[in-house]
Every structure is written in C-alpha cells, then in structure tokens.
Design a protein around this motif. Structure first.
Motif, PDB file in Angstrom:
ATOM      1  N   TYR A 188      63.831  41.096 -48.194  1.00 49.45           N
ATOM      2  CA  TYR A 188      63.715  41.942 -47.000  1.00 49.45           C
ATOM      3  C   TYR A 188      63.183  43.349 -47.283  1.00 49.45           C
ATOM      4  O   TYR A 188      62.354  43.859 -46.526  1.00 49.45           O
ATOM      5  CB  TYR A 188      65.060  42.006 -46.266  1.00 49.45           C
ATOM      6  CG  TYR A 188      65.003  42.861 -45.033  1.00 49.45           C
ATOM      7  CD1 TYR A 188      64.521  42.352 -43.838  1.00 49.45           C
ATOM      8  CD2 TYR A 188      65.385  44.197 -45.062  1.00 49.45           C
ATOM      9  CE1 TYR A 188      64.427  43.139 -42.712  1.00 49.45           C
ATOM     10  CE2 TYR A 188      65.288  45.000 -43.935  1.00 49.45           C
ATOM     11  CZ  TYR A 188      64.809  44.457 -42.761  1.00 49.45           C
ATOM     12  OH  TYR A 188      64.703  45.254 -41.658  1.00 49.45           O
ATOM     13  N   PRO A 189      63.607  44.020 -48.372  1.00 50.57           N
ATOM     14  CA  PRO A 189      63.104  45.381 -48.596  1.00 50.57           C
ATOM     15  C   PRO A 189      61.586  45.441 -48.713  1.00 50.57           C
ATOM     16  O   PRO A 189      60.992  46.479 -48.465  1.00 50.57           O
ATOM     17  CB  PRO A 189      63.757  45.790 -49.916  1.00 50.57           C
ATOM     18  CG  PRO A 189      64.966  44.945 -50.016  1.00 50.57           C
ATOM     19  CD  PRO A 189      64.619  43.647 -49.364  1.00 50.57           C
ATOM     20  N   TYR A 190      60.958  44.335 -49.054  1.00 49.30           N
ATOM     21  CA  TYR A 190      59.502  44.343 -49.221  1.00 49.30           C
ATOM     22  C   TYR A 190      58.775  43.958 -47.940  1.00 49.30           C
ATOM     23  O   TYR A 190      57.779  44.561 -47.580  1.00 49.30           O
ATOM     24  CB  TYR A 190      59.085  43.388 -50.347  1.00 49.30           C
ATOM     25  CG  TYR A 190      59.746  43.715 -51.652  1.00 49.30           C
ATOM     26  CD1 TYR A 190      59.172  44.641 -52.515  1.00 49.30           C
ATOM     27  CD2 TYR A 190      60.952  43.138 -52.009  1.00 49.30           C
ATOM     28  CE1 TYR A 190      59.784  44.977 -53.710  1.00 49.30           C
ATOM     29  CE2 TYR A 190      61.583  43.475 -53.207  1.00 49.30           C
ATOM     30  CZ  TYR A 190      60.987  44.387 -54.046  1.00 49.30           C
ATOM     31  OH  TYR A 190      61.592  44.723 -55.215  1.00 49.30           O
ATOM     32  N   HIS A 191      59.289  42.927 -47.242  1.00 46.27           N
ATOM     33  CA  HIS A 191      58.496  42.428 -46.105  1.00 46.27           C
ATOM     34  C   HIS A 191      59.056  42.840 -44.748  1.00 46.27           C
ATOM     35  O   HIS A 191      58.374  42.678 -43.734  1.00 46.27           O
ATOM     36  CB  HIS A 191      58.345  40.912 -46.198  1.00 46.27           C
ATOM     37  CG  HIS A 191      59.637  40.160 -46.099  1.00 46.27           C
ATOM     38  ND1 HIS A 191      60.455  40.219 -45.004  1.00 46.27           N
ATOM     39  CD2 HIS A 191      60.257  39.325 -46.970  1.00 46.27           C
ATOM     40  CE1 HIS A 191      61.503  39.442 -45.200  1.00 46.27           C
ATOM     41  NE2 HIS A 191      61.429  38.923 -46.374  1.00 46.27           N
ATOM     42  N   LYS A 192      60.291  43.366 -44.705  1.00 47.34           N
ATOM     43  CA  LYS A 192      60.894  43.848 -43.452  1.00 47.34           C
ATOM     44  C   LYS A 192      60.861  42.816 -42.331  1.00 47.34           C
ATOM     45  O   LYS A 192      60.639  43.160 -41.167  1.00 47.34           O
ATOM     46  CB  LYS A 192      60.186  45.123 -42.974  1.00 47.34           C
ATOM     47  CG  LYS A 192      60.130  46.248 -43.992  1.00 47.34           C
ATOM     48  CD  LYS A 192      61.428  47.037 -44.007  1.00 47.34           C
ATOM     49  CE  LYS A 192      61.292  48.357 -44.699  1.00 47.34           C
ATOM     50  NZ  LYS A 192      61.282  48.274 -46.145  1.00 47.34           N
ATOM     51  N   GLY A 193      61.033  41.579 -42.675  1.00 45.55           N
ATOM     52  CA  GLY A 193      61.139  40.554 -41.640  1.00 45.55           C
ATOM     53  C   GLY A 193      59.952  39.626 -41.521  1.00 45.55           C
ATOM     54  O   GLY A 193      60.019  38.634 -40.820  1.00 45.55           O
ATOM     55  N   ARG A 194      58.842  39.962 -42.205  1.00 48.96           N
ATOM     56  CA  ARG A 194      57.675  39.081 -42.127  1.00 48.96           C
ATOM     57  C   ARG A 194      57.273  38.639 -43.530  1.00 48.96           C
ATOM     58  O   ARG A 194      56.398  39.243 -44.142  1.00 48.96           O
ATOM     59  CB  ARG A 194      56.501  39.797 -41.460  1.00 48.96           C
ATOM     60  CG  ARG A 194      56.709  39.979 -39.986  1.00 48.96           C
ATOM     61  CD  ARG A 194      55.609  40.817 -39.366  1.00 48.96           C
ATOM     62  NE  ARG A 194      55.948  41.142 -37.992  1.00 48.96           N
ATOM     63  CZ  ARG A 194      56.851  42.054 -37.647  1.00 48.96           C
ATOM     64  NH1 ARG A 194      57.490  42.749 -38.576  1.00 48.96           N
ATOM     65  NH2 ARG A 194      57.131  42.280 -36.385  1.00 48.96           N
ATOM     66  N   PRO A 195      57.951  37.608 -44.056  1.00 52.83           N
ATOM     67  CA  PRO A 195      57.700  37.210 -45.441  1.00 52.83           C
ATOM     68  C   PRO A 195      56.281  36.678 -45.651  1.00 52.83           C
ATOM     69  O   PRO A 195      55.767  35.931 -44.825  1.00 52.83           O
ATOM     70  CB  PRO A 195      58.739  36.113 -45.688  1.00 52.83           C
ATOM     71  CG  PRO A 195      59.143  35.648 -44.335  1.00 52.83           C
ATOM     72  CD  PRO A 195      58.978  36.798 -43.406  1.00 52.83           C
ATOM     73  N   GLY A 196      55.660  37.107 -46.748  1.00 52.03           N
ATOM     74  CA  GLY A 196      54.347  36.588 -47.107  1.00 52.03           C
ATOM     75  C   GLY A 196      54.494  35.468 -48.118  1.00 52.03           C
ATOM     76  O   GLY A 196      55.606  35.090 -48.492  1.00 52.03           O
ATOM     77  N   ALA A 197      53.362  34.950 -48.587  1.00 55.22           N
ATOM     78  CA  ALA A 197      53.382  33.827 -49.516  1.00 55.22           C
ATOM     79  C   ALA A 197      54.098  34.207 -50.810  1.00 55.22           C
ATOM     80  O   ALA A 197      54.843  33.420 -51.389  1.00 55.22           O
ATOM     81  CB  ALA A 197      51.952  33.374 -49.804  1.00 55.22           C
ATOM     82  N   GLU A 198      53.872  35.449 -51.255  1.00 58.95           N
ATOM     83  CA  GLU A 198      54.472  35.889 -52.509  1.00 58.95           C
ATOM     84  C   GLU A 198      55.996  35.947 -52.390  1.00 58.95           C
ATOM     85  O   GLU A 198      56.723  35.567 -53.307  1.00 58.95           O
ATOM     86  CB  GLU A 198      53.921  37.273 -52.868  1.00 58.95           C
ATOM     87  CG  GLU A 198      54.204  37.673 -54.296  1.00 58.95           C
ATOM     88  CD  GLU A 198      54.164  39.188 -54.460  1.00 58.95           C
ATOM     89  OE1 GLU A 198      54.814  39.684 -55.386  1.00 58.95           O
ATOM     90  OE2 GLU A 198      53.486  39.851 -53.644  1.00 58.95           O
ATOM     91  N   ASP A 199      56.481  36.408 -51.226  1.00 61.74           N
ATOM     92  CA  ASP A 199      57.924  36.471 -51.002  1.00 61.74           C
ATOM     93  C   ASP A 199      58.533  35.081 -51.060  1.00 61.74           C
ATOM     94  O   ASP A 199      59.576  34.861 -51.687  1.00 61.74           O
ATOM     95  CB  ASP A 199      58.206  37.099 -49.636  1.00 61.74           C
ATOM     96  CG  ASP A 199      57.723  38.537 -49.565  1.00 61.74           C
ATOM     97  OD1 ASP A 199      58.045  39.296 -50.494  1.00 61.74           O
ATOM     98  OD2 ASP A 199      57.027  38.889 -48.602  1.00 61.74           O
ATOM     99  N   LEU A 200      57.878  34.119 -50.408  1.00 66.36           N
ATOM    100  CA  LEU A 200      58.406  32.761 -50.389  1.00 66.36           C
ATOM    101  C   LEU A 200      58.434  32.182 -51.798  1.00 66.36           C
ATOM    102  O   LEU A 200      59.387  31.496 -52.187  1.00 66.36           O
ATOM    103  CB  LEU A 200      57.556  31.882 -49.464  1.00 66.36           C
ATOM    104  CG  LEU A 200      57.547  32.351 -47.999  1.00 66.36           C
ATOM    105  CD1 LEU A 200      56.620  31.487 -47.152  1.00 66.36           C
ATOM    106  CD2 LEU A 200      58.956  32.328 -47.424  1.00 66.36           C
TER     107      LEU A 200
END
Lengths: 250, 314
Positions: A101-113
């Motif tokens: 969450y600290p990185y995408h603030k609710g909109r996860p990208g491919a890297e987050d997943l």
C-alpha cells in the motif's frame, strides 16, 4: 542508520525509558534483549512512530521521527508489533497485498503483485493464500503477518518478538531468512528476542536493556557472558561454548 | 462473484424504483412523475447517506455493532434543531431563511460530533464497552434535553420541530432537496475517494501507521463525513435507529469482503432497496398505514440483539 538520542518516555509518573542514546548500524541483524518490562517494545514502538515522542530525538537515515511524512517512512521502515490486531475476515493473500500500500496507494501495479507473490512463496503460504485469517493457527497467522512486512520491502524492519507462536523449524527458517536479507540485500533488521540463544546465534549486534536503561551492547561473542546473564537478567544460567558456538543454559 | 451480486442488487433496485414511480398512480403523469420523483430522490439520498455513514463509522470504530444512530448522532441533530427553536422562538426561527438554519445546524452538528465523539475515537486504548456506554448515555442525554425543551415551548412552536423528531418516509420535505443533494453527493464522493485508505484503517491502528497513514487525521475526516451524512438524512426523514446496522450487516453477508470498493456500493444498494422497496410494498401494494420506520426498527432491533448476544458468547 537509526540514531536515538536522549530518548525518555514515561507513563504518568512511571519512567519506561530513561535517557536512551543509541546507534543501530545500517545493515545486519541487531537483537534487542532484556528482561520483561525493560522497555524494548516501547523503544521499538517509538522508532516506528506508533507512539508519540515525549522527549529526545530519533532519526532513521535523514528522516526525523515525528516530523517526516509518515508515508515516506512507510517505504523505508516497517514494524511487526508484538500483539498485532488482526482483521479476521481477510484472506492471507489480501493481508499480504496490504504490504504494498505505501507504494501504490490502492492501485497495485504488476510489480506490486509480483512482490506479493514472492512474499507468499518465501513464507510458504501458497496453500493458505485463500484461507481467511481467523481459520489459521497462531503460527500460520504470524507467518502471514511477516509476509506482509516482507512485501513492504523496506530497508529497515523492526520485529517485536516475531518468534512467538512459531515452532522450531519456522523460527530457524525465519532467522535464516533475516540473516540472508541482511547479508545479500543490505537490510537492517532490529528484532526483540526472548531467547538469548537465538540472539547469540543469529545477531550481528546485541543491545541489552534493563529497567528502561541501556545495558552492554556489542557483538554476541563479546557481551554474552555469565556476568551479563547475572546483571541484566538476574539468573545464574551459564554460557557454554561448543564447537565455536555459544549455548546458554535453559 | 461480487460484481454479479452487485448487478443483481441494482436490478432489484431498478424494479423497486419502477414500482414506486408507477404503482397506484391516479391522475396525470405530468404531475405524478415530478412529485414522486422528488420523493424518490430524497429516499435514495437518505438510503445512501445512512449506509455510508454507518459503514465509515464502523470502520473507524473497528466494530460491527456500533452505528452513528446507536451512538446518538441523529439525536444530536434533533437536539440542535429543537434548541434552536427553543432559544430563538418559532417566529424568529421561521423568519430566517430555511437554507441558513439548515446550514447552521449542519455546522453545529459537525463541530459537536467532533468534540463529543472525536475524543472517544482518538484514544489509543480502544475500549468498546466504554465507547458504547458513552454513546448510549449521550444519546439518552440528547433525547432528554430535546424532550425537556419541547415541553417548555409553545405547542405551536412544537409543530415546527415535530417534523424533525420522528421518522417518516411518506411526507418528505423536498424543499431543500437541491442543497442536500449537493452536500450529500459531495460527502459520498469523498467517502468513495478514500475507499482504499478505509481498507487500510480497518486493519487497525498500528498496521495503518506502519503503512504510512495517520489514523488520527483519518478519524477526524471520517467523523466530519459521518456528521454531514447523518444531518442530511435526519433533516429529510428524521431519526431511524437501526436502518444503518441492518443494511451494513446485510452488505457484509451478501458481499463478504474487506474492500470498501465493494462494501460501499453494496451497502448503498441494499439500503436503497430496503427504503424504496419497503415503501412501495407497504404503501402501494399492501396499502398499510404502518410506517416503514417501525418495520425497519423492529427488524434492525432484533438483529442488534442477535449481534450483541453472539459477540458476547464468543
């Protein structure tokens, strides 16, 4: 580097921490040990801004606790509290995903997943990924929480007695993983441990605390002695050396 | 799965809305449609306000039993309006443009809610029992002060506030529909925009801080939204004690998820379906004079007791 200077903290008239000045070096595993009620969890909570500072100063690299943006710190430092509250209805995968969450603030990208996927694999949670947290055992839940902190991917990780609820295999696996993260990724890990044997075996650096004051600090082989156990822990356990390893009587 | 259920709820709501608009219509459509349309819009606004206010409040309080109504938010609004009439007198009260009194009451409501409930929510040590008791006692206090004031004033003046003090769905005052709609949609939009933050806040205080949120600030923001939403809905239909609890519990049942992106629309749809569908059924189909609020509070009250008892046992 985490540097703490002149830190004091009290609850009403009872001092919990008194004039702590401490530097935790960047990189490596630092173990925080001491008897119950020594103020270890309070120190960790103050560093992680879970409680407001009363007096003194804490810096995490160039970020000053209390004034720096909380969301900047969340990308630099993570904490696993001793008794984490838990939102029981979440699944393991959902919980771990919050680490990003600290990185995408609710909109996860491919890297987050991808990071979430890795964290689930590292903590061996694939089979449990879609189970809800309230159906898990204490140890499985602890692993899920650790995976969330792992997914947060911060330079500094503060862990408050993470070995609670973990069996010996999971405890050793976690300590080995922390060592590996410190050695190969240059992570800084600050960990409150109850079992001095684990501290002696896995930490690069030990900080001891007693009644809100700092005790001896240094490399395990230098400071873990009969005298330390007597002075800090008030027990007459002996330190034995075996094949170059230290073992403390239990 | 959730998308399908949300679609089904929307469909059911569409049927209810059609029923509400066309059933039992006598007279010219050019009169009926705008007349019923305004009431329908008010019902929908109220439904969304109550479900959203309850959901937000429960997320911040980390509790599925407490709702703004149980904590006395709507009693607070009724008290503010009553005391205004009491101190100003109905002639002065009615002399002030309705919009001004409405907005003033709203501002006082937001401030009072922050003062009274803010301190309660911002304690680091969560004590649900204490919160609940404080809420119940505050609610009783507001209601007692209201009834004290109503006893002291002129019966003619009482008629002015009577409208605000009882739940009613068939006589909705649609004069302020424009302003209310604006306020309400603004608050709803704000709630939707912080949906991801709400998910994180639901994890608990420490986890939220660890992920970079400020729970204190978030609690204040949410309290303001809740106060506005409750004030708008109370101004329209009066206090309805258990609607929020009922529809949010149903939303958790129909779409079990930790994500507010699903829970917010789900609760709003269920809430709208309950109000519009219930009103159509009672009023137009069964022709009953039983107020819908009685039915909702009866069902909601039973649910409240059931939740309380099962939680106690656990």
């Amino acid at each position: 580097m985490i540097s703490v200077s002149d830190l004091s903290y009290g609850y009403r008239d009872t001092p919990i921490l008194t004039d702590i000045t401490l530097e935790i070096p960047k990189g490596g595993v630092t173990a925080l040990i001491g008897p119950n009620g020594a103020g270890k969890s309070t120190l960790l909570s103050l560093i992680a801004r879970l409680m407001p500072l009363q007096s003194g100063r804490i810096m995490v690299d160039e970020l000053k606790i209390g004034t720096c943006a909380s969301t900047d710190l969340a990308q630099r430092l993570s904490i696993l509290p001793q008794v984490p509250e838990i939102a029981a209805r979440l699944t393991v995968a959902e919980l771990v995903a919050f680490g990003r969450y600290p990185y995408h603030k609710g909109r996860p990208g491919a890297e987050d997943l991808a990071q979430v996927e890795t964290a689930i694999e590292v903590f061996d949670l694939q089979a449990l990924a879609h189970r809800s947290l309230d159906t898990l055992s204490g140890g499985q839940r602890q692993r899920a929480l650790l995976a969330m902190i792992y997914a947060q991917d911060t330079d500094y990780m503060l862990l408050d007695e993470p070995l609670n609820n973990l069996d010996i295999a999971a405890s050793r696996a976690l300590m080995q993983l922390l060592r590996q993260m410190a050695e190969t990724h240059g992570r800084t890990i600050v960990i409150v441990l109850h079992d001095i044997n684990y501290a002696a075996a896995y930490a690069d650096h030990i900080v001891t605390m007693k009644e809100g004051h700092l005790g001896p600090c240094g490399a395990p082989r230098d400071i873990v002695t009969d005298a330390l156990l007597r002075d800090v822990f008030q027990t007459d356990a002996k330190v034995r050396r075996l094949d170059g390893k230290m073992l403390i009587d239990v | 799965m959730h998308a399908k259920r949300l679609a089904f709820l929307s469909l059911a709501l569409g049927v209810a809305i059609t029923g509400y608009m066309v059933l039992g219509a006598r007279g010219s459509w050019s009169f009926i449609l705008p007349f019923r349309g305004a009431k329908l819009a008010a019902l929908l606004l109220v439904a969304m306000s109550i479900s959203t206010a309850t959901l937000l409040f429960q997320t911040i309080a980390r509790n599925r039993i407490l709702t703004p109504s149980i904590m006395g938010f709507d009693a607070l609004y009724v008290m503010i309006v009553t005391l205004a009439v009491f101190f100003l007198g109905s002639r002065n009260f009615l002399a002030i443009p309705e919009l001004v009194t409405y907005l003033t009451a709203l501002a006082v409501m937001v401030l009072a809610a922050l003062l009274l409930f803010g301190t309660l929510l911002l304690q680091t040590r969560e004590d649900i029992m204490r919160m609940m008791l404080t809420g119940v006692i505050l609610g009783a206090l507001f209601r007692s002060l209201t009834s004290f004031a109503t006893r002291m004033i002129d019966p003619n003046e009482y008629a002015v506030i009577q409208v605000a003090s009882y739940a009613r769905f068939n006589q909705i005052d649609t004069d302020l529909l424009g302003v209310s709609a604006l306020l309400c949609l603004g608050a709803l939009l704000a709630a939707w925009r912080i949906r991801h933050r709400l998910d994180v806040l639901a994890l608990g205080r420490e986890a939220a801080i660890n992920l970079g949120l400020n729970p204190r600030r978030a609690a204040i923001e949410v309290l303001i939204l809740v106060a506005v939403l409750v004030a708008v809905s109370t101004a329209f239909v009066g206090p309805i004690a258990f609607l929020g609890l009922l529809v949010v519990s149903l939303a958790h049942l129909v779409t079990p998820s930790g994500s507010h992106a699903i829970l917010l629309p789900s609760a709003a749809l269920i809430s709208a379906l309950t109000l519009v569908g219930g009103q159509t059924l009672l009023d137009r189909v069964l022709g009953l004079s039983t107020p819908l609020a009685v039915v909702i509070d009866f069902l909601g009250g039973i649910l409240f007791l059931a939740l309380l008892l099962t939680r106690m046992r656990r």
